[in-house]
Design an enzyme around this catalytic site. Structure first.
Site, PDB file in Angstrom:
ATOM      1  N   CYS A   8     -23.005 -54.983 -10.966  1.00  0.00           N
ATOM      2  CA  CYS A   8     -23.474 -56.091 -10.120  1.00  0.00           C
ATOM      3  C   CYS A   8     -24.776 -55.769  -9.385  1.00  0.00           C
ATOM      4  CB  CYS A   8     -22.402 -56.484  -9.111  1.00  0.00           C
ATOM      5  SG  CYS A   8     -20.840 -56.894  -9.891  1.00  0.00           S
ATOM      6  N   HIS A  10     -25.277 -60.176  -2.925  1.00  0.00           N
ATOM      7  CA  HIS A  10     -24.441 -60.337  -4.122  1.00  0.00           C
ATOM      8  C   HIS A  10     -23.228 -61.193  -3.756  1.00  0.00           C
ATOM      9  CE1 HIS A  10     -22.130 -59.693  -7.616  1.00  0.00           C
ATOM     10  NE2 HIS A  10     -21.322 -58.781  -7.106  1.00  0.00           N
ATOM     11  N   ASN A  52     -18.337 -64.702  -9.068  1.00  0.00           N
ATOM     12  CA  ASN A  52     -19.117 -63.469  -9.165  1.00  0.00           C
ATOM     13  C   ASN A  52     -19.721 -63.382 -10.571  1.00  0.00           C
ATOM     14  OD1 ASN A  52     -20.041 -60.861  -9.462  1.00  0.00           O
ATOM     15  ND2 ASN A  52     -18.231 -59.882  -8.567  1.00  0.00           N
TER      16      ASN A  52
HETATM   17  N1  ACO Z   1      -3.511 -66.050  -6.898  1.00  0.00           N
HETATM   18  C1  ACO Z   1      -2.441 -65.930  -6.102  1.00  0.00           C
HETATM   19  N2  ACO Z   1      -2.057 -64.751  -5.572  1.00  0.00           N
HETATM   20  C2  ACO Z   1      -2.781 -63.669  -5.863  1.00  0.00           C
HETATM   21  C3  ACO Z   1      -3.930 -63.724  -6.698  1.00  0.00           C
HETATM   22  C4  ACO Z   1      -4.284 -64.983  -7.219  1.00  0.00           C
HETATM   23  N3  ACO Z   1      -5.350 -65.169  -8.033  1.00  0.00           N
HETATM   24  N4  ACO Z   1      -4.440 -62.497  -6.792  1.00  0.00           N
HETATM   25  C5  ACO Z   1      -3.682 -61.677  -6.056  1.00  0.00           C
HETATM   26  N5  ACO Z   1      -2.672 -62.386  -5.488  1.00  0.00           N
HETATM   27  C6  ACO Z   1      -1.611 -61.911  -4.602  1.00  0.00           C
HETATM   28  C7  ACO Z   1      -1.331 -60.448  -4.762  1.00  0.00           C
HETATM   29  O1  ACO Z   1      -0.426 -60.240  -5.832  1.00  0.00           O
HETATM   30  C8  ACO Z   1      -0.730 -60.103  -3.428  1.00  0.00           C
HETATM   31  O2  ACO Z   1       0.624 -60.482  -3.419  1.00  0.00           O
HETATM   32  P1  ACO Z   1       1.747 -59.538  -2.740  1.00  0.00           P
HETATM   33  O3  ACO Z   1       1.344 -59.453  -1.290  1.00  0.00           O
HETATM   34  O4  ACO Z   1       2.996 -60.286  -2.994  1.00  0.00           O
HETATM   35  O5  ACO Z   1       1.621 -58.234  -3.456  1.00  0.00           O
HETATM   36  C9  ACO Z   1      -1.456 -61.011  -2.447  1.00  0.00           C
HETATM   37  O6  ACO Z   1      -2.048 -62.044  -3.248  1.00  0.00           O
HETATM   38  C10 ACO Z   1      -2.543 -60.324  -1.662  1.00  0.00           C
HETATM   39  O7  ACO Z   1      -3.320 -59.532  -2.550  1.00  0.00           O
HETATM   40  P2  ACO Z   1      -4.504 -58.664  -2.029  1.00  0.00           P
HETATM   41  O8  ACO Z   1      -5.057 -57.868  -3.161  1.00  0.00           O
HETATM   42  O9  ACO Z   1      -4.096 -57.952  -0.777  1.00  0.00           O
HETATM   43  O10 ACO Z   1      -5.549 -59.811  -1.645  1.00  0.00           O
HETATM   44  P3  ACO Z   1      -6.877 -59.667  -0.858  1.00  0.00           P
HETATM   45  O11 ACO Z   1      -6.824 -60.575   0.301  1.00  0.00           O
HETATM   46  O12 ACO Z   1      -7.264 -58.229  -0.638  1.00  0.00           O
HETATM   47  O13 ACO Z   1      -7.935 -60.265  -1.888  1.00  0.00           O
HETATM   48  C11 ACO Z   1      -9.564 -59.653  -3.577  1.00  0.00           C
HETATM   49  C12 ACO Z   1      -8.092 -59.681  -3.186  1.00  0.00           C
HETATM   50  C13 ACO Z   1     -10.083 -61.087  -3.575  1.00  0.00           C
HETATM   51  C14 ACO Z   1      -9.708 -59.066  -4.964  1.00  0.00           C
HETATM   52  C15 ACO Z   1     -10.338 -58.822  -2.540  1.00  0.00           C
HETATM   53  O14 ACO Z   1      -9.715 -57.586  -2.351  1.00  0.00           O
HETATM   54  C16 ACO Z   1     -11.780 -58.594  -2.959  1.00  0.00           C
HETATM   55  O15 ACO Z   1     -12.600 -59.485  -2.927  1.00  0.00           O
HETATM   56  N6  ACO Z   1     -12.132 -57.353  -3.308  1.00  0.00           N
HETATM   57  C17 ACO Z   1     -13.501 -57.026  -3.716  1.00  0.00           C
HETATM   58  C18 ACO Z   1     -13.794 -57.552  -5.092  1.00  0.00           C
HETATM   59  C19 ACO Z   1     -15.251 -57.319  -5.417  1.00  0.00           C
HETATM   60  O16 ACO Z   1     -16.106 -57.273  -4.556  1.00  0.00           O
HETATM   61  N7  ACO Z   1     -15.601 -57.158  -6.664  1.00  0.00           N
HETATM   62  C20 ACO Z   1     -17.015 -56.976  -6.918  1.00  0.00           C
HETATM   63  C21 ACO Z   1     -17.298 -55.958  -7.808  1.00  0.00           C
HETATM   64  S1  ACO Z   1     -16.995 -56.488  -9.398  1.00  0.00           S
HETATM   65  C22 ACO Z   1     -18.041 -55.651 -10.400  1.00  0.00           C
HETATM   66  O17 ACO Z   1     -18.712 -54.767  -9.998  1.00  0.00           O
HETATM   67  C23 ACO Z   1     -18.076 -56.045 -11.864  1.00  0.00           C
END
Ligand code: ACO
Length: 328
Positions: free
Chosen positions: A119, A254, A285
């Protein structure tokens, strides 16, 4: 630094997939998600997905973005002697996407190569182009970020597949003094976001049929790195370049998660929060394409004026990160 942006362009696949449509698509395979979860946890409302049958590939999007940037810059293809494409989803292992762009534009014989810094790739590519314009006989360059992330998504992993989209953005660079300062950073010992293959010993590779698998991500660890990298890099860069928050016209961060941008801008109180631009709601993204797509949108919307100081900042797999200050 030695170059300046002469024009920008971008290209998106035709097909728009809203969160509601995505949730319905995943539900057919028994995967539960919802518009509400995606919107509130990420800020994404829809994304564009490329359609191979329509000829939409990383290269075709890159070419379309490059043509728009050339037109906006009022630069002829014959004046271009360097093409650098940042991508993590090339059409082929080789030739590079840059070769395809060169052929499609008819920019015969000029230097062309790809950069892989996920990214943060567009900022790495801008740095490379700037250094080459300074050091070599090059007069003008096209720098592109282009991705078809939909090809590398595991539609059974709801924690990653809802996050990404496809697209391309480009900038034409000419000689000048527009790139004020930059900082690149890589933390190569952290595999928190990967696309494993059968050739490494990655614990994520699960004997899948294809040689290349899909995005695997530890979301929480990525989130922490993202917030730290974005806020520290911008603050360090401003300090080293002697730039105050009030001097900054816009920040082009980003677009990985609205909450990451929100937390990063909270940690940089010197820059007014409304200067951080956001379009993740419409595109998700798009990896290396996210910064140049947003830059082009802001430019075409008339939000960037001559002399403005713009900050670009990105982070991603690697882990890698970069920030840059540009004078328009
Ligand atoms: N729909 C519904 N529920 C979901 C989904 C979804 N799409 N995805 C995850 N959940 C659930 C999980 O299973 C979890 O359930 P549980 O509590 O029963 O286990 C709950 O939602 C919370 O999950 P978390 O992972 O704690 O959610 P969080 O609020 O941390 O958000 C996310 C997750 C969006 C991925 C966040 O951590 C994030 O944005 N991380 C950074 C991602 C990023 O920046 N990527 C960029 C780099 S990519 C690259 O370089 C190619």
């Amino acid at each position: 630094m030695y170059s300046r942006v002469l024009g920008t362009g971008s290209a998106l696949p035709k097909r728009i997939v809203t969160n509601g449509e995505f949730a319905a698509m995943l539900a057919r395979d028994g995967i539960e998600t919802s518009d509400e979860w995606i919107r509130t946890r990420t800020g994404i409302e829809s994304r564009h997905f490329a359609d191979e049958a329509e000829g939409e590939t990383t290269s075709s999007l890159a070419v379309a973005a490059a043509r728009r940037a050339l037109e906006a810059a009022n630069v002829e293809t014959s004046e271009i002697d360097l093409i650098i494409v940042a991508t993590t989803t090339p059409d082929m292992v080789f030739p590079s996407v840059a070769c395809r762009v060169q052929a499609a534009l008819g920019a015969r014989g000029c230097a062309a190569f790809d950069v892989q810094a996920v990214c943060a790739g567009f900022i790495y590519a801008l740095n490379a182009a700037d250094a080459m314009l300074r050091a070599g006989p090059y007069r003008a360059a096209i720098v592109i970020g282009a991705e078809v992330m939909s090809r590398v998504l595991d539609m059974k992993d709801r924690s990653t597949c809802v996050l990404f989209g496809d697209g391309a953005g480009a900038a034409v660079l000419g000689k000048g003094d527009g790139l004020v300062a930059s900082h690149l950073m890589t933390k190569g010992d952290d595999d928190v976001i990967t696309i494993p293959t059968r050739y490494d010993r990655s614990p994520w590779y699960k004997n899948e049929i294809s040689e290349i698998t899909s995005v695997h991500m530890n979301g929480r660890e990525t989130y922490k790195f993202a917030v730290m990298a974005m806020s520290d890099n911008i603050k360090d860069l401003m300090a080293s370049a002697g730039v105050a928050g009030e001097d900054v016209a816009l920040v082009i961060p980003h677009q990985a998660n609205y909450r990451i941008i929100n937390e990063a801008r909270r940690r940089i109180p010197d820059i007014a929060p409304e200067k951080f631009c956001i379009n993740i709601d419409r595109y998700g993204n798009t990896s290396s394409a996210s910064v140049p797509i947003l830059l082009d949108e802001m430019n075409r919307a008339g939000k960037i004026h001559e002399g403005d100081l713009i900050i670009l900042a990105a982070f991603g797999g690697g882990l890698s990160a970069g920030a840059m200050i540009i004078r328009w």
